[in-house]
Motif scaffolding. Sequence first.
Motif, PDB file in Angstrom:
ATOM      1  N   SER A  31       0.453  -1.665   0.025  1.00  0.00           N
ATOM      2  CA  SER A  31       0.049  -0.084   0.640  1.00  0.00           C
ATOM      3  C   SER A  31       0.900   1.925   0.028  1.00  0.00           C
ATOM      4  O   SER A  31       2.352   0.609  -0.012  1.00  0.00           O
ATOM      5  CB  SER A  31      -0.824   0.083   1.220  1.00  0.00           C
ATOM      6  N   VAL A  55       0.395   5.534   0.429  1.00  0.00           N
ATOM      7  CA  VAL A  55      -0.455   7.128   1.295  1.00  0.00           C
ATOM      8  C   VAL A  55      -0.084   8.004   0.579  1.00  0.00           C
ATOM      9  O   VAL A  55       1.134   8.135   0.693  1.00  0.00           O
ATOM     10  CB  VAL A  55      -0.143   7.362   2.506  1.00  0.00           C
ATOM     11  N   THR A  83      -4.925   6.722   0.444  1.00  0.00           N
ATOM     12  CA  THR A  83      -3.910   5.595   1.119  1.00  0.00           C
ATOM     13  C   THR A  83      -4.638   4.168   0.121  1.00  0.00           C
ATOM     14  O   THR A  83      -6.019   4.296  -0.333  1.00  0.00           O
ATOM     15  CB  THR A  83      -4.073   4.661   2.311  1.00  0.00           C
TER      16      THR A  83
END
Length: 132
Positions: free
Chosen positions: A85, A87, A106
Amino acid sequence: MSVLRVRVYYEDTDAGGVVYHANHIKYFERGRTEWLRELGYEQDRLMAQDLCFVVRALQIDYKLPARFNQVLTVETRIENMKRASMVFEQTIKNADQQVIAHGMVTVACVTLSSMKATAIPDQLKEDLLGAL
């Protein structure tokens, strides 16, 4: 950091000529997509490799109204990157460099066929971090 310029069209606004709040999310999406494109990654090619990014969380602070026919700047940078992931910190500014909206987005890297989290490919991760 990546910078994208967008013009506010009539279709982006409400009856008062102010950008409808949900359209800021579209501007953020364009900013992230164009940054990937600048780095040589097209979304359709990633999807052909069974890979895509999905928004997992979104926080937006609206500061000032954006209006019909203004040219806005969408600034995109990575705040944090993990195995699967990222952000993004994104800011929309007007021509006077005043902040219109600020967002933290995100995104999760997923295998398209299963929609399960998967590691961001090493080369993509390297290219994104190199563009900081």
